[in-house]
Design a protein around this motif. Structure first.
Motif, short mmCIF file in Angstrom:
data_model
loop_
_atom_site.label_atom_id
_atom_site.label_comp_id
_atom_site.label_asym_id
_atom_site.label_seq_id
_atom_site.Cartn_x
_atom_site.Cartn_y
_atom_site.Cartn_z
N UNK A 76 1.95 10.83 -9.19
CA UNK A 76 1.17 11.07 -10.40
C UNK A 76 0.29 12.31 -10.24
N UNK A 77 -0.31 12.45 -9.06
CA UNK A 77 -1.12 13.64 -8.79
C UNK A 77 -0.27 14.92 -8.88
N UNK A 78 0.93 14.86 -8.35
CA UNK A 78 1.82 16.02 -8.41
C UNK A 78 2.19 16.35 -9.85
N UNK A 79 2.43 15.32 -10.66
CA UNK A 79 2.75 15.54 -12.08
C UNK A 79 1.57 16.19 -12.81
N UNK A 80 0.36 15.72 -12.54
CA UNK A 80 -0.82 16.31 -13.16
C UNK A 80 -1.02 17.75 -12.72
N UNK A 81 -0.82 18.02 -11.42
CA UNK A 81 -0.97 19.38 -10.91
C UNK A 81 0.06 20.31 -11.54
N UNK A 82 1.28 19.81 -11.74
CA UNK A 82 2.32 20.63 -12.36
C UNK A 82 1.99 20.91 -13.82
N UNK A 83 1.40 19.95 -14.49
CA UNK A 83 1.10 20.10 -15.91
C UNK A 83 -0.15 20.94 -16.16
N UNK A 84 -1.19 20.72 -15.36
CA UNK A 84 -2.49 21.36 -15.62
C UNK A 84 -2.89 22.41 -14.60
N UNK A 85 -2.19 22.49 -13.49
CA UNK A 85 -2.55 23.42 -12.43
C UNK A 85 -3.26 22.67 -11.31
N UNK A 86 -3.08 23.14 -10.10
CA UNK A 86 -3.59 22.42 -8.92
C UNK A 86 -5.11 22.37 -8.86
N UNK A 87 -5.79 23.35 -9.46
CA UNK A 87 -7.25 23.38 -9.34
C UNK A 87 -7.96 22.80 -10.57
N UNK A 88 -7.19 22.28 -11.53
CA UNK A 88 -7.80 21.74 -12.76
C UNK A 88 -8.49 20.40 -12.47
N UNK A 115 0.82 -1.21 0.00
CA UNK A 115 0.00 0.00 0.00
C UNK A 115 0.85 1.26 0.00
N UNK A 116 1.94 1.26 0.75
CA UNK A 116 2.78 2.46 0.86
C UNK A 116 3.37 2.84 -0.49
N UNK A 117 3.89 1.86 -1.24
CA UNK A 117 4.47 2.20 -2.54
C UNK A 117 3.38 2.60 -3.54
N UNK A 118 2.20 1.96 -3.46
CA UNK A 118 1.09 2.34 -4.33
C UNK A 118 0.68 3.78 -4.05
N UNK A 119 0.55 4.14 -2.78
CA UNK A 119 0.15 5.49 -2.40
C UNK A 119 1.20 6.50 -2.85
N UNK A 153 0.71 7.07 -6.55
CA UNK A 153 -0.48 7.88 -6.80
C UNK A 153 -0.19 9.34 -6.50
N UNK A 154 0.45 9.60 -5.37
CA UNK A 154 0.76 10.98 -5.01
C UNK A 154 1.73 11.62 -6.00
#
Length: 79
Positions: A47-59, A37-41, A44-45
């Motif tokens: 990937x979320x950071x990559x998406x936020x960097x690419x599209x913006x945190x509120x997208x 679970x720890x490595x999965x989480x 995920x985190x």
């Protein structure tokens, strides 16, 4: 049930009783890999950071965005 699952069941049923026991014993020895679970989480985190960097945190991605992406991915010819 998939065709492969049905094929396996049919083949096991055709075995004699001793062979069926051997198959069941073998299946019982198969152990799935433990879920980390720890490595999965962490993944995920990240990937979320990559998406936020690419599209913006509120997208947010709407349903139509996801459907368009799915249509695009499935429109490629399959080899």
């Amino acid at each position: 049930m998939s065709a492969v699952e049905q094929e396996l069941i049919d083949r096991i049923r055709r075995l004699d009783e001793n062979q069926q026991r051997q198959v069941l014993a073998y299946i019982g020895m198969i152990q799935p890999e433990p879920f980390d679970f720890a490595s999965w989480l962490h993944a995920v985190e990240k990937f979320q950071a990559e998406l936020a960097a690419q599209y913006g945190a509120s997208h947010t991605f709407g349903t139509l965005d996801l459907l368009d992406e799915l249509r695009e991915e499935t429109s490629w010819p399959r080899l």
